[in-house]
Design a protein around this motif. Structure first.
Motif, PDB file in Angstrom:
ATOM      1  N   PRO A 353     -15.330   3.902 -49.200  1.00 25.13           N
ATOM      2  CA  PRO A 353     -15.593   4.736 -48.010  1.00 25.13           C
ATOM      3  C   PRO A 353     -16.871   5.563 -48.170  1.00 25.13           C
ATOM      4  O   PRO A 353     -17.623   5.728 -47.212  1.00 25.13           O
ATOM      5  CB  PRO A 353     -14.350   5.638 -47.920  1.00 25.13           C
ATOM      6  N   GLY A 354     -17.135   6.053 -49.396  1.00 26.64           N
ATOM      7  CA  GLY A 354     -18.339   6.853 -49.638  1.00 26.64           C
ATOM      8  C   GLY A 354     -19.594   6.023 -49.468  1.00 26.64           C
ATOM      9  O   GLY A 354     -20.575   6.463 -48.863  1.00 26.64           O
ATOM     10  N   ARG A 357     -20.104   5.439 -45.736  1.00 30.13           N
ATOM     11  CA  ARG A 357     -20.611   6.649 -45.066  1.00 30.13           C
ATOM     12  C   ARG A 357     -22.106   6.806 -45.320  1.00 30.13           C
ATOM     13  O   ARG A 357     -22.869   7.125 -44.411  1.00 30.13           O
ATOM     14  CB  ARG A 357     -19.871   7.882 -45.589  1.00 30.13           C
ATOM     15  N   GLN A 358     -22.513   6.568 -46.572  1.00 30.19           N
ATOM     16  CA  GLN A 358     -23.930   6.699 -46.947  1.00 30.19           C
ATOM     17  C   GLN A 358     -24.780   5.706 -46.153  1.00 30.19           C
ATOM     18  O   GLN A 358     -25.814   6.059 -45.573  1.00 30.19           O
ATOM     19  CB  GLN A 358     -24.067   6.453 -48.466  1.00 30.19           C
ATOM     20  N   LEU A 360     -24.029   4.171 -43.332  1.00 31.63           N
ATOM     21  CA  LEU A 360     -24.001   4.504 -41.896  1.00 31.63           C
ATOM     22  C   LEU A 360     -24.913   5.692 -41.599  1.00 31.63           C
ATOM     23  O   LEU A 360     -25.571   5.740 -40.552  1.00 31.63           O
ATOM     24  CB  LEU A 360     -22.569   4.814 -41.441  1.00 31.63           C
ATOM     25  N   ALA A 361     -24.955   6.646 -42.514  1.00 27.17           N
ATOM     26  CA  ALA A 361     -25.826   7.816 -42.313  1.00 27.17           C
ATOM     27  C   ALA A 361     -27.280   7.355 -42.202  1.00 27.17           C
ATOM     28  O   ALA A 361     -28.048   7.899 -41.425  1.00 27.17           O
ATOM     29  CB  ALA A 361     -25.661   8.799 -43.465  1.00 27.17           C
ATOM     30  N   ARG A 366     -21.347   5.401 -37.117  1.00 26.23           N
ATOM     31  CA  ARG A 366     -20.082   6.120 -37.337  1.00 26.23           C
ATOM     32  C   ARG A 366     -19.040   5.137 -37.850  1.00 26.23           C
ATOM     33  O   ARG A 366     -19.072   3.949 -37.521  1.00 26.23           O
ATOM     34  CB  ARG A 366     -19.552   6.675 -36.018  1.00 26.23           C
ATOM     35  N   GLY A 368     -15.362   4.672 -40.823  1.00 22.40           N
ATOM     36  CA  GLY A 368     -14.618   5.223 -41.954  1.00 22.40           C
ATOM     37  C   GLY A 368     -13.618   4.232 -42.484  1.00 22.40           C
ATOM     38  O   GLY A 368     -13.599   3.070 -42.087  1.00 22.40           O
ATOM     39  N   ALA A 374     -13.493  -0.337 -45.757  1.00 18.27           N
ATOM     40  CA  ALA A 374     -13.997   0.639 -44.779  1.00 18.27           C
ATOM     41  C   ALA A 374     -14.918  -0.092 -43.820  1.00 18.27           C
ATOM     42  O   ALA A 374     -15.567  -1.071 -44.195  1.00 18.27           O
ATOM     43  CB  ALA A 374     -14.739   1.758 -45.490  1.00 18.27           C
ATOM     44  N   GLY A 376     -17.467   0.312 -39.974  1.00 15.43           N
ATOM     45  CA  GLY A 376     -18.090   1.207 -39.013  1.00 15.43           C
ATOM     46  C   GLY A 376     -19.196   0.491 -38.285  1.00 15.43           C
ATOM     47  O   GLY A 376     -19.415  -0.711 -38.492  1.00 15.43           O
ATOM     48  N   SER A 378     -23.050   0.939 -35.635  1.00 17.82           N
ATOM     49  CA  SER A 378     -24.171   1.732 -35.152  1.00 17.82           C
ATOM     50  C   SER A 378     -24.776   1.024 -33.947  1.00 17.82           C
ATOM     51  O   SER A 378     -24.680  -0.192 -33.819  1.00 17.82           O
ATOM     52  CB  SER A 378     -25.228   1.874 -36.242  1.00 17.82           C
TER      53      SER A 378
END
Ligand SMILES: [Zn+2]
Length: 401
Positions: A353-354, A357-358, A360-361, A366, A368, A374, A376, A378
């Motif tokens: 998940p980490g 998230r990285q 996706l950032a 978005r 999770g 995990a 997501g 964009s």
């Protein structure tokens, strides 16, 4: 309520066919930001008892709404009206439509009393379809019986009459009138069939309703809601349905009497094709997973970007990849939007998940997940490759440590 204003003679009560009249303006008001006038007499019906207002003109100025307010009939206007003596014209098509729907409702409601011992608790005359709410649940058979009886009454062309009686007389006749009707109650009677208190506009004969057509019914509150159309609306509804059925028949090259069977056959074919499609997709995904694992080194880190894959397929591929043993999958599908699925086999140490998230950032997305999977997305694919490369680097560094 403020004190009642000047009384308006309601010409439509004595003559629902009167569409033109002369009147004097008694008062000028404003209603929701629009000019409005009160007249000494009017043929315009004000919204009440489930029947919408009439539209038309006063001296050529559009009448956009007619509402009762504190005992006054307000003619709400689309523009300024200067004169004191005015000539009114009621829109004939709209009035006739309302008469057909409203009288049809009286007949249909009575028919439900006669055939199913069910009373109408509310009536709504809609812009396209009208409804009555019944106090009991009715079956399809009961609905068709009531519809049939309504049409027999329509086609028998019975006289329809209205008259004013005292509340006492109305009660003696077994008619219930709402409290707001006051001491004088207006009765509307379809001869020998229906008698009820009503202020609406009704035709001279039941035959003017043309036809009563029930479009459908469903459970509503403790009873049923019945959707129906009458007269010209029934013809329009029939035309719309005929046109839709004809188009479906043409698409399927099917005559009307085989249409239902054609659609059923098509559904069967579609279900079979969908099942086969899923099977083939799954086979292809397993083969793709095997190819990727074979090409990956050790540790097996699979990074791949696909063009416009469905999110479900991407996720299934990730699951196949990690199910085989020790693999980290960093997958993306790129179309108008980007979808990412990161996964690892049971027992591997990465913070999936980490990592997601990285990534996706970095691409402004978005998403999770938890544990080993995990996902997501964009709206933009900009920076996708470097983001995946960064995730892969993090996995390699951790694996080497
Ligand atoms: Zn009525």
């Amino acid at each position: 309520m403020s004190a009642p204003g000047p009384a308006t003679r309601r010409l439509h009560r004595d003559d629902p066919y009167l569409l033109e009249f002369d009147a004097q303006v008694l008062a000028r008001r404003e209603h929701e930001g629009r000019p409005a006038v009160v007249l000494d007499r009017t043929a315009f019906y004000a919204e009440s008892g489930g029947q919408p207002w009439d539209t038309g003109t006063l001296d050529g100025v559009p009448v956009v709404a007619v509402v009762e307010q504190d005992g006054d009939v307000l003619h709400v206007l689309g523009g300024p009206l200067e004169s004191r003596a005015v000539h009114g014209r009621v829109d004939a098509d709209r009035r006739r439509d309302h008469m057909q729907q409203h009288h049809g409702q009286h007949l249909l409601s009575r028919a439900f009393v006669e055939t199913a011992s069910t009373a109408t608790v509310s009536f709504h005359l809609g812009a396209d379809v009208s409804t009555i709410d019944l106090d009991a649940v009715v079956s399809e058979e009961a609905v068709r019986k009531a519809e049939t009886l309504s049409n027999e009454i329509v086609w028998s062309g019975r006289p329809v009459r209205s008259r004013l009686v005292s509340r006492r007389e109305a009660e003696d006749l077994g008619v219930h009138a709402a409290d707001e009707a006051g001491d004088e109650v207006r009765l509307v009677e379809a001869e020998g069939f229906d008698l009820q208190a009503c202020g609406g506009t009704h035709p001279e004969r039941t035959s003017e309703v043309g036809v009563v057509l029930v479009l459908g019914h469903e459970r509503y509150k403790a009873g049923s809601r019945v959707r129906f159309v009458c007269g010209a609306r029934a013809v329009a509804a029939f035309r719309a349905r005929t046109s839709a059925v004809d188009q479906v028949g043409a698409l399927l090259s099917s005559p009307l009497d085989d249409l239902t069977a054609s659609v059923a056959r098509l559904q069967e074919k579609l279900a079979e094709a969908t099942r086969r499609g899923r099977e083939m997709t799954d086979r292809a995904l397993r083969a793709e997973a095997a190819r990727l694992i074979a090409a990956a080194g050790s540790p097996a880190i699979v990074t791949a970007i696909y063009d416009a894959w469905p999110a479900d397929d991407l996720r299934a591929l990730a699951q196949h990849l990690v199910a085989g043993g020790t693999c980290v999958a960093l997958l993306a599908s790129r179309a108008e939007k980007v979808h990412l699925v990161f996964a690892q086999s049971e027992g591997l140490p990465h913070d999936i998940p980490g990592l997601l998230r990285q990534a996706l950032a970095e691409i402004g997305g978005r998403g999770g997940g938890r544990g080993n999977l995990a996902q997501g997305g964009s709206d933009s694919a900009a920076g996708l490759e470097p983001a995946l490369a960064g995730a892969e680097r993090a996995v390699r560094e951790r694996s080497a440590a």
